[in-house]
Design a protein around this motif. Structure first.
Motif, short mmCIF file in Angstrom:
data_model
loop_
_atom_site.label_atom_id
_atom_site.label_comp_id
_atom_site.label_asym_id
_atom_site.label_seq_id
_atom_site.Cartn_x
_atom_site.Cartn_y
_atom_site.Cartn_z
N PRO A 1 27.45 72.76 60.31
CA PRO A 1 27.89 74.07 59.84
C PRO A 1 27.97 74.09 58.32
N ARG A 2 27.65 75.21 57.74
CA ARG A 2 27.67 75.30 56.29
C ARG A 2 29.12 75.36 55.81
N ARG A 3 29.49 74.45 54.87
CA ARG A 3 30.85 74.44 54.34
C ARG A 3 31.05 75.62 53.42
N ARG A 4 32.24 76.21 53.46
CA ARG A 4 32.57 77.31 52.56
C ARG A 4 32.48 76.80 51.13
N LEU B 1 22.57 65.93 45.96
CA LEU B 1 22.52 64.59 45.42
C LEU B 1 23.78 63.85 45.87
N MET B 2 23.75 63.38 47.10
CA MET B 2 24.89 62.70 47.67
C MET B 2 24.53 61.26 47.97
N VAL C 1 29.14 61.14 62.70
CA VAL C 1 30.26 60.40 62.10
C VAL C 1 30.15 60.42 60.58
N LEU C 2 28.96 60.16 60.07
CA LEU C 2 28.77 60.14 58.62
C LEU C 2 28.98 61.51 58.00
N ARG C 3 28.58 62.55 58.71
CA ARG C 3 28.76 63.90 58.19
C ARG C 3 30.24 64.23 58.03
N MET C 4 31.06 63.87 59.04
CA MET C 4 32.49 64.12 58.94
C MET C 4 33.11 63.31 57.81
N ALA C 5 32.68 62.07 57.67
CA ALA C 5 33.21 61.24 56.59
C ALA C 5 32.81 61.80 55.23
N ASN C 6 31.58 62.26 55.13
CA ASN C 6 31.09 62.79 53.86
C ASN C 6 31.84 64.04 53.46
N HIS C 7 32.14 64.92 54.42
CA HIS C 7 32.87 66.15 54.13
C HIS C 7 34.29 65.88 53.65
N ALA C 8 34.84 64.75 54.08
CA ALA C 8 36.22 64.43 53.71
C ALA C 8 36.34 63.88 52.29
N LEU C 9 35.22 63.50 51.69
CA LEU C 9 35.25 62.88 50.37
C LEU C 9 35.28 63.93 49.26
N PRO C 10 35.94 63.64 48.15
CA PRO C 10 35.87 64.55 47.00
C PRO C 10 34.45 64.54 46.42
N SER C 11 34.10 65.61 45.71
CA SER C 11 32.74 65.79 45.21
C SER C 11 32.27 64.62 44.36
N VAL C 12 33.15 64.09 43.50
CA VAL C 12 32.75 63.02 42.60
C VAL C 12 32.36 61.77 43.37
N VAL C 13 32.98 61.55 44.53
CA VAL C 13 32.64 60.40 45.36
C VAL C 13 31.37 60.68 46.16
N ARG C 14 31.23 61.92 46.68
CA ARG C 14 30.02 62.28 47.43
C ARG C 14 28.77 62.09 46.59
N GLN C 15 28.88 62.38 45.30
CA GLN C 15 27.70 62.37 44.45
C GLN C 15 27.41 61.00 43.83
N PHE C 16 28.24 60.01 44.15
CA PHE C 16 27.95 58.64 43.73
C PHE C 16 26.77 58.11 44.54
N PRO C 17 25.78 57.40 43.97
CA PRO C 17 25.74 56.86 42.61
C PRO C 17 25.00 57.73 41.61
N PHE C 18 24.57 58.94 42.03
CA PHE C 18 23.73 59.74 41.16
C PHE C 18 24.45 60.13 39.87
N ASN C 19 25.74 60.46 39.97
CA ASN C 19 26.49 60.82 38.76
C ASN C 19 26.60 59.64 37.81
N VAL C 20 26.75 58.44 38.35
CA VAL C 20 26.83 57.25 37.51
C VAL C 20 25.48 56.92 36.89
N PHE D 1 23.85 67.04 56.26
CA PHE D 1 25.20 66.65 55.85
C PHE D 1 26.03 67.80 55.27
N VAL D 2 25.41 68.89 54.89
CA VAL D 2 26.16 70.03 54.35
C VAL D 2 26.00 71.24 55.25
N GLY D 3 24.77 71.63 55.57
CA GLY D 3 24.55 72.76 56.44
C GLY D 3 23.29 73.52 56.07
N GLU D 4 23.03 74.59 56.80
CA GLU D 4 21.85 75.40 56.54
C GLU D 4 21.93 76.06 55.17
#
Length: 295
Positions: free
Chosen positions: A21-24, A32-33, A260-279, A143-146
């Motif tokens: 489902p698409r997250r609000r 880039l997750m 399982v990974l999708r639920m875990a990914n949704h629970a993470l803050p954006s800065v963690v989701r986007q690691f390692p690309f932000n680094v 991992f995010v939605g349509e």
């Protein structure tokens, strides 16, 4: 591989699993997750399924960039390129283009090569960029939605930078998503993985790292899991070329892992989701500032 609409092809084949489902408030910046790294081996296989790309990498004289010899360094270079091309500054893109061009100047076929190729071939570069674009869409949808039409169109326009950061002129990027679909279907006619490339790519699919060997049972389980993930992200045409088996049971196992990974990914803050690309983007600035090699 199942086509869900006229523009975007699913990463997994029938029976299709329900899309996330698409997250609000979700935005394609989430594309880039870190979970995108899971799709990396499959995307490498897709790119190298064009013989000109495959043999260009297989016969590469740039030893430091060979994925079979230096998988971690090669992964860093590839993911840095994705970050720079899609979210980097003009200065970062220019610097990375110069670095890649220096390496690509050494990648060309010889009289003994079974396929003629050159790393500056714009058609081959377009194919690589197209694979990266499709991989990004697949990861986002999973991992995010349509994507709504506006987001999908914006991402598609941004996707052109995956090619233009190298040698692909803007006019070569298909005009819209429908044109991209036509390009992709026509390009599949040029996909072929022979025995040489299949033997080269299989350890990548199984996530074997040269010089690293786990105890027998652990090694077999690790490779089986890696093959499940890699094959799950591959379109059926590429599975067939790699002779990787797929069935309803494997599909269900892949879906369970992704859920399982999708639920875990949704629970993470954006800065963690986007690691390692932000680094990696910060690392590019550091390398430019200190004069260290970018690739």
């Amino acid at each position: 591989m199942t086509v869900s609409d006229s523009h975007v092809e699913r990463a997994v084949s029938a029976p299709a699993r329900p899309s996330a489902p698409r997250r609000r408030g979700a935005h394609f910046d989430d594309g880039l997750m870190g979970v995108a790294l899971l799709a990396g081996p499959a995307n490498v296989i897709m790119q190298l399924a064009r013989p000109g790309v495959g043999y260009g990498v297989y016969e590469s004289r740039v030893e430091s960039g060979r994925v079979d010899l230096h998988p971690i360094k090669r992964a860093r270079t590839t993911f840095t390129y994705l970050a720079v091309a899609t979210k980097g500054s003009d200065a970062q893109r220019k610097a990375f283009r110069r670095a890649v061009n220096t390496a690509h100047a050494q990648v060309y076929s010889t009289d003994e090569s079974p396929v003629k190729y050159h790393a500056f071939d714009k058609d081959l570069q377009l194919w690589v960029a197209a694979c990266l674009y499709k991989g990004g869409v697949d990861v986002y949808r999973l991992f995010v939605g349509e994507l709504d039409d506006e987001t999908a169109d914006q991402h598609y326009a941004d996707g052109a930078r995956l090619g233009t950061t190298l040698q692909v002129p803007p006019e070569m990027w298909p005009a819209d998503r429908a044109a991209f679909d036509d390009y992709w279907q026509r390009s599949l006619d040029q996909v072929h993985i022979d025995d040489t490339l299949r033997d080269y790519l299989y350890p990548i699919a199984a996530n074997r790292i040269r010089g690293v060997r786990l105890p027998g049972f652990v090694q077999r389980r690790a490779e089986a899991f890696a093959l499940l993930i890699t094959t799950g992200f591959l379109p059926q045409r590429f599975r067939d070329e790699m002779r990787l088996p797929w069935d309803d049971g494997r599909q269900r196992a892949f879906d369970r892992v992704m859920s399982v990974l999708r639920m875990a990914n949704h629970a993470l803050p954006s800065v963690v989701r986007q690691f390692p690309f932000n680094v990696l983007l910060k690392d590019v600035d550091r390398r430019i500032r200190t004069g260290r090699p970018l690739i």
